[in-house]
Write a protein that holds these residues in place. Sequence first.
Motif, PDB file in Angstrom:
ATOM      1  N   GLY A   4       1.101  -0.247 -16.124  1.00  0.00           N
ATOM      2  CA  GLY A   4       0.489   0.400 -14.979  1.00  0.00           C
ATOM      3  C   GLY A   4       1.113   0.069 -13.640  1.00  0.00           C
ATOM      4  N   MET A   5       2.195  -0.688 -13.639  1.00  0.00           N
ATOM      5  CA  MET A   5       2.810  -1.095 -12.381  1.00  0.00           C
ATOM      6  C   MET A   5       3.629   0.030 -11.762  1.00  0.00           C
ATOM      7  N   SER A   6       3.566   0.109 -10.452  1.00  0.00           N
ATOM      8  CA  SER A   6       4.380   1.026  -9.661  1.00  0.00           C
ATOM      9  C   SER A   6       5.410   0.200  -8.905  1.00  0.00           C
ATOM     10  N   TRP A   7       6.543   0.801  -8.560  1.00  0.00           N
ATOM     11  CA  TRP A   7       7.548   0.097  -7.765  1.00  0.00           C
ATOM     12  C   TRP A   7       6.970  -0.340  -6.424  1.00  0.00           C
ATOM     13  N   ARG A  33       9.808 -11.960   2.507  1.00  0.00           N
ATOM     14  CA  ARG A  33       8.775 -12.497   1.629  1.00  0.00           C
ATOM     15  C   ARG A  33       8.241 -11.382   0.743  1.00  0.00           C
ATOM     16  N   LEU A  34       7.709 -11.780  -0.399  1.00  0.00           N
ATOM     17  CA  LEU A  34       7.164 -10.828  -1.358  1.00  0.00           C
ATOM     18  C   LEU A  34       5.702 -10.548  -1.067  1.00  0.00           C
ATOM     19  N   VAL A  35       5.333  -9.291  -1.249  1.00  0.00           N
ATOM     20  CA  VAL A  35       3.942  -8.870  -1.152  1.00  0.00           C
ATOM     21  C   VAL A  35       3.649  -8.074  -2.426  1.00  0.00           C
ATOM     22  N   LEU A  36       2.664  -8.536  -3.200  1.00  0.00           N
ATOM     23  CA  LEU A  36       2.298  -7.862  -4.441  1.00  0.00           C
ATOM     24  C   LEU A  36       0.955  -7.164  -4.278  1.00  0.00           C
ATOM     25  N   ALA A  37       0.817  -6.037  -4.960  1.00  0.00           N
ATOM     26  CA  ALA A  37      -0.421  -5.262  -4.957  1.00  0.00           C
ATOM     27  C   ALA A  37      -0.606  -4.673  -6.355  1.00  0.00           C
ATOM     28  N   GLY A  38      -1.715  -4.025  -6.582  1.00  0.00           N
ATOM     29  CA  GLY A  38      -1.949  -3.296  -7.819  1.00  0.00           C
ATOM     30  C   GLY A  38      -1.753  -4.121  -9.069  1.00  0.00           C
ATOM     31  N   ALA A  39      -1.125  -3.508 -10.087  1.00  0.00           N
ATOM     32  CA  ALA A  39      -0.933  -4.146 -11.390  1.00  0.00           C
ATOM     33  C   ALA A  39      -0.076  -5.401 -11.303  1.00  0.00           C
ATOM     34  N   ALA A  66       0.060  -7.531  -8.757  1.00  0.00           N
ATOM     35  CA  ALA A  66      -0.800  -8.591  -8.219  1.00  0.00           C
ATOM     36  C   ALA A  66      -1.793  -9.054  -9.278  1.00  0.00           C
ATOM     37  N   ASP A  67      -2.346  -8.111 -10.046  1.00  0.00           N
ATOM     38  CA  ASP A  67      -3.295  -8.469 -11.111  1.00  0.00           C
ATOM     39  C   ASP A  67      -2.629  -9.377 -12.141  1.00  0.00           C
ATOM     40  N   GLN A  68      -1.388  -9.058 -12.520  1.00  0.00           N
ATOM     41  CA  GLN A  68      -0.665  -9.875 -13.490  1.00  0.00           C
ATOM     42  C   GLN A  68      -0.382 -11.263 -12.924  1.00  0.00           C
ATOM     43  N   ALA A  69      -0.026 -11.334 -11.647  1.00  0.00           N
ATOM     44  CA  ALA A  69       0.231 -12.632 -11.013  1.00  0.00           C
ATOM     45  C   ALA A  69      -1.036 -13.494 -11.036  1.00  0.00           C
ATOM     46  N   VAL A  70      -2.178 -12.898 -10.732  1.00  0.00           N
ATOM     47  CA  VAL A  70      -3.446 -13.631 -10.760  1.00  0.00           C
ATOM     48  C   VAL A  70      -3.745 -14.106 -12.174  1.00  0.00           C
ATOM     49  N   ALA A  71      -3.544 -13.226 -13.154  1.00  0.00           N
ATOM     50  CA  ALA A  71      -3.805 -13.588 -14.552  1.00  0.00           C
ATOM     51  C   ALA A  71      -2.941 -14.760 -15.006  1.00  0.00           C
ATOM     52  N   LEU A  72      -1.740 -14.857 -14.458  1.00  0.00           N
ATOM     53  CA  LEU A  72      -0.831 -15.952 -14.811  1.00  0.00           C
ATOM     54  C   LEU A  72      -1.058 -17.201 -13.957  1.00  0.00           C
ATOM     55  N   GLY A  73      -1.912 -17.098 -12.963  1.00  0.00           N
ATOM     56  CA  GLY A  73      -2.181 -18.239 -12.099  1.00  0.00           C
ATOM     57  C   GLY A  73      -1.191 -18.407 -10.970  1.00  0.00           C
ATOM     58  N   ILE A  74      -0.444 -17.353 -10.666  1.00  0.00           N
ATOM     59  CA  ILE A  74       0.564 -17.420  -9.604  1.00  0.00           C
ATOM     60  C   ILE A  74      -0.124 -17.233  -8.258  1.00  0.00           C
ATOM     61  N   GLY A  75       0.107 -18.181  -7.367  1.00  0.00           N
ATOM     62  CA  GLY A  75      -0.485 -18.114  -6.039  1.00  0.00           C
ATOM     63  C   GLY A  75       0.527 -18.081  -4.920  1.00  0.00           C
ATOM     64  N   HIS A  76       1.783 -18.392  -5.229  1.00  0.00           N
ATOM     65  CA  HIS A  76       2.809 -18.445  -4.181  1.00  0.00           C
ATOM     66  C   HIS A  76       4.161 -18.032  -4.759  1.00  0.00           C
TER      67      HIS A  76
END
Length: 121
Positions: free
Chosen positions: A67-70, A83-89, A91-101
């Motif tokens: 479900g990720m978009s570019w 710097r990186l800014v994540l959104a959508g799918a 960002a959801d995957q990063a949260v699920a993996l415990g990525i905060g930075h």
Amino acid sequence: MLGIGVDVCDVARVARLVERTPRSRERLFSPGEIAYAGTGPAAAERLAARFAAKEAVIKALGGAVSGMSWHDITVDSDGAAPRLVLAGAAADQAVALGIGHWHLSLSHDAGVVIAMVVAES
């Protein structure tokens, strides 16, 4: 450290892509990334660096994200270091993996760009 990703990209390949298929620019890059790239000889290099960063993030996230978009991964260059800014799918995957930075490094030479990202908790 929860993940790393590295990607290299040929600047001429990106230049050909956006020249041959103008809609690819809007499909792959956010309005801010396009504005930062500008026009002229450096534009393709800047876009290639952002494309490599997006690919490196996908690798750090463990591969293709459903479900990720570019546009879910953007490189913000507001005058400081990019710097990186994540959104959508993404960002959801990063949260699920415990990525905060995220750490991001971009470099270019001789028509090639490289992006390296490190994901931390």
